[in-house]
Write a protein that holds these residues in place. Structure first.
Motif, short mmCIF file in Angstrom:
data_model
loop_
_atom_site.label_atom_id
_atom_site.label_comp_id
_atom_site.label_asym_id
_atom_site.label_seq_id
_atom_site.Cartn_x
_atom_site.Cartn_y
_atom_site.Cartn_z
N GLY A 1 11.09 20.15 46.38
CA GLY A 1 10.41 19.83 45.13
C GLY A 1 9.68 18.50 45.19
N PRO A 2 9.25 18.00 44.03
CA PRO A 2 8.48 16.76 43.98
C PRO A 2 9.33 15.49 43.84
CG PRO A 2 8.41 17.82 41.85
CD PRO A 2 9.18 18.73 42.77
N ALA A 3 10.65 15.62 43.71
CA ALA A 3 11.49 14.43 43.56
C ALA A 3 11.41 13.55 44.81
CB ALA A 3 12.94 14.83 43.28
N LYS A 4 11.66 12.28 44.61
CA LYS A 4 11.54 11.31 45.71
C LYS A 4 12.43 11.67 46.90
CE LYS A 4 10.83 6.44 46.13
NZ LYS A 4 9.52 6.16 45.60
N ARG A 5 13.62 12.21 46.65
CA ARG A 5 14.55 12.54 47.75
C ARG A 5 14.29 13.92 48.36
NH1 ARG A 5 18.20 9.49 49.41
NH2 ARG A 5 19.78 11.04 49.89
N ASP A 6 13.34 14.67 47.85
CA ASP A 6 12.99 15.99 48.39
C ASP A 6 12.09 15.79 49.61
OD1 ASP A 6 14.41 17.34 46.43
OD2 ASP A 6 12.68 17.57 45.12
N VAL A 7 12.70 15.78 50.79
CA VAL A 7 11.96 15.46 52.02
C VAL A 7 12.08 16.55 53.09
CG1 VAL A 7 11.98 12.96 51.65
CG2 VAL A 7 13.88 14.05 52.89
N THR A 8 12.55 17.73 52.72
CA THR A 8 12.71 18.79 53.71
C THR A 8 11.37 19.18 54.37
OG1 THR A 8 14.67 19.59 52.57
CG2 THR A 8 13.64 21.10 54.14
N PRO A 9 10.26 19.33 53.61
CA PRO A 9 8.99 19.67 54.27
C PRO A 9 8.54 18.58 55.27
CG PRO A 9 8.85 20.13 51.93
CD PRO A 9 10.12 19.37 52.15
N GLU A 10 8.75 17.31 54.91
CA GLU A 10 8.37 16.24 55.83
C GLU A 10 9.20 16.29 57.11
OE1 GLU A 10 6.80 15.27 51.93
OE2 GLU A 10 8.80 15.89 52.53
N ALA A 11 10.50 16.58 56.97
CA ALA A 11 11.35 16.71 58.15
C ALA A 11 10.91 17.89 59.01
CB ALA A 11 12.81 16.88 57.72
N THR A 12 10.56 18.99 58.36
CA THR A 12 10.11 20.18 59.09
C THR A 12 8.83 19.87 59.87
OG1 THR A 12 11.12 21.61 57.43
CG2 THR A 12 9.42 22.61 58.83
#
Length: 175
Positions: A75-86
């Motif tokens: 999602g758009p929350a600050k801690r939502d970083v799964t796409p960046e990790a991928t």
């Protein structure tokens, strides 16, 4: 036998605040879809980009998963970083998966446009990001899974045989 990684990305589930229902929903869906033998490599981890990256790398490079499916952190929350990790661990991105999942989710909720699911290839494995809600997981997998067995075929992975009464994978007809 195919190895499939399932990663739940959630601070609270990884801390034991609540039970991980999303990862279990992925496993249940895969059990519905697949008739070929497969084994899960399952982890629940916090929303930390380095932890997500290292878990994906380990599942692909060391544990031999042909497919890694994540849930949460899109999602758009600050801690939502799964796409960046991928994106950080993949050699090539597969944006069509995210596009189709968002289109499918828009049939149910207008907030689907806030989702940042994506997919990519690392070595000979597919990494797929799903949303965190169990209901959304099934909806998204129903939309994209028909392409996954053929994608894995093209990367010389194990043959994923499916229950055609539940999901119909696409594979070109042999000549």
């Amino acid at each position: 036998m195919a190895k499939i990684g399932i990663i739940t990305v959630s601070d609270r589930a990884s801390a034991g605040v609540y039970e991980d229902l999303s990862g279990k929903a992925i496993i249940a869906t895969l059990n519905d879809y697949l008739v070929s033998d497969w084994t899960e490599v399952y982890q629940v981890i916090p929303d930390e980009q380095d932890v997500i990256e290292n878990t994906m790398i380990d599942m692909v490079d060391n544990k031999g998963c042909c497919l890694v499916i994540t849930t949460g952190g899109t999602g758009p929350a600050k801690r939502d970083v799964t796409p960046e990790a991928t994106e950080a661990v993949c050699d090539r991105m597969m944006p069509g998966f995210g596009e189709l999942m968002r289109a499918e989710s828009l049939k149910y909720v207008p907030t689907a446009i806030l989702s940042r699911q994506t997919a990519g290839l690392r070595n000979e494995s597919l990494i797929l990001n799903l949303p965190g809600k169990p209901k959304s997981i099934r909806e998204c997998l129903d939309a994209v899974f028909p392409a996954i067995p053929y994608c894995i075929d093209l990367m010389n992975g194990p043959y994923l045989d499916c229950n055609h009464e539940v999901i119909k994978p696409f594979r070109p007809k042999k000549k």
